[in-house]
Design a protein around this motif. Sequence first.
Motif, short mmCIF file in Angstrom:
data_model
loop_
_atom_site.label_atom_id
_atom_site.label_comp_id
_atom_site.label_asym_id
_atom_site.label_seq_id
_atom_site.Cartn_x
_atom_site.Cartn_y
_atom_site.Cartn_z
N PHE A 2 26.03 8.55 -23.28
CA PHE A 2 25.07 9.64 -23.13
C PHE A 2 25.18 10.30 -21.76
O PHE A 2 25.39 9.64 -20.74
N ILE B 48 11.93 9.04 -28.92
CA ILE B 48 11.09 7.84 -28.80
C ILE B 48 9.62 8.23 -28.96
O ILE B 48 8.85 7.54 -29.65
N PHE C 55 17.86 -0.31 -24.72
CA PHE C 55 18.00 1.11 -24.41
C PHE C 55 19.35 1.37 -23.76
O PHE C 55 20.09 2.28 -24.15
N ILE D 3 18.60 6.12 -33.10
CA ILE D 3 18.51 5.19 -31.98
C ILE D 3 17.06 4.93 -31.61
O ILE D 3 16.64 3.78 -31.43
N ALA D 4 16.28 5.99 -31.53
CA ALA D 4 14.87 5.83 -31.20
C ALA D 4 14.14 5.02 -32.25
O ALA D 4 13.27 4.19 -31.92
N TRP E 164 22.60 19.87 -28.69
CA TRP E 164 22.49 18.42 -28.69
C TRP E 164 23.34 17.87 -29.83
O TRP E 164 23.80 18.62 -30.69
N GLU F 11 20.87 13.63 -22.26
CA GLU F 11 20.65 12.87 -23.48
C GLU F 11 19.80 11.62 -23.21
O GLU F 11 18.90 11.29 -23.98
N GLU F 12 20.12 10.95 -22.11
CA GLU F 12 19.44 9.69 -21.78
C GLU F 12 18.00 9.89 -21.32
O GLU F 12 17.12 9.09 -21.66
N TYR G 51 19.91 11.05 -31.67
CA TYR G 51 18.94 10.26 -30.92
C TYR G 51 17.83 9.72 -31.83
O TYR G 51 17.15 8.76 -31.47
N LYS G 52 17.67 10.32 -32.98
CA LYS G 52 16.58 9.91 -33.88
C LYS G 52 16.79 8.49 -34.39
O LYS G 52 15.87 7.67 -34.37
N THR H 87 22.65 3.69 -25.03
CA THR H 87 23.07 4.85 -24.23
C THR H 87 24.49 4.68 -23.71
O THR H 87 25.24 5.66 -23.63
N LEU I 272 16.69 11.51 -25.87
CA LEU I 272 16.29 10.22 -26.42
C LEU I 272 14.80 9.93 -26.19
O LEU I 272 14.11 9.52 -27.13
#
Length: 322
Positions: free
Chosen positions: A273, A286, A264, A237-238, A199, A277-278, A234-235, A268, A282
């Motif tokens: 993504f 979340i 969201f 973004i979440a 990832w 990933e999406e 992703y962290k 993405t 992610l």
Amino acid sequence: MTVVETSNIELFPEEARAALDRLTHVASTALQGRVYSIGPALHLVPSRHAVFQGSFQGQDAVFRLTLSAEAQATTTKEWDELARAWAYMNTAPLTVQEPLFHAPEAGLTITALAKGEGLLTALWRLPSEERSAPIARSADWLRKFTAPTEEWRAPNRRPWRSWAEKAAEKQPHDSLRNVESRVFQKMKKLYRQIDFPEWRVALAHGDFHLNNLFWDGQTVTAIDLGATNHAPLYKDIARALVHMARRGMLPSGSRRFGVDAAAFEAFTKRFEFSDQEENGFLPYFICFEALIKVEHPNMPQARLDHAEAMSNALLDDLKQIT
């Protein structure tokens, strides 16, 4: 790694006064020969740091003072990270605070004052139909920030699940504890489904939410960069998406994995993504962000209602993929 949400300066008046006294003393020694003034307190985390507005060498500035040996140990790393980011994020419309002065032995850092106000605060002033562009700009900022350090690595899933589990056990509100226990069960299923060899990771902001981005209508300036540390892309973004949702910021009026669907999609798409990933990485983070932010025992009911609504909607979507 549990974080209890309390950031209101009025909650800690004695600590704020003590921090001002300490800053006044530190500055008188560390800033000899320089022109400066110290103004009101902006933020305080007891036993961690205090932040004050002021001026330095004729420039509006922010004074950040560490309040413990543990916090002081990270101040040089944080300064180095700000200097690293400033080298390529020093021009509008996507930038960071300019580093102005650092005294590591005193735990004092001075940066230029970010113009405007927190982006989340600014969004509340805008009609719903005008909120998508600033949110997309926040995705642009994060993309520019992470681009130089992005790489693919083998997933290190276990610590995030462990931290989330420990945090969920400390949730003081029964209604949230119930739904969060079910979210954690779905997170464990996602954990087993994340069997891809890699990832994306990057040097992370560390506390990426929209009120750590200041916006003056055109330029986005990030504040509060953490110490240099690689983390899954992703962290961050979440963190931003969950922070919005748990405060009722849902401009599109619809949700995806509990957060605003349009926001969201903005992230993405900006990061291009893949499906994994999406719909895997992610959502996993979340879940993490929904569980790691343990609400304060005296949190207003409206905030609890938003958190419960987000977690229930997250649970519904997780059932479709686990």
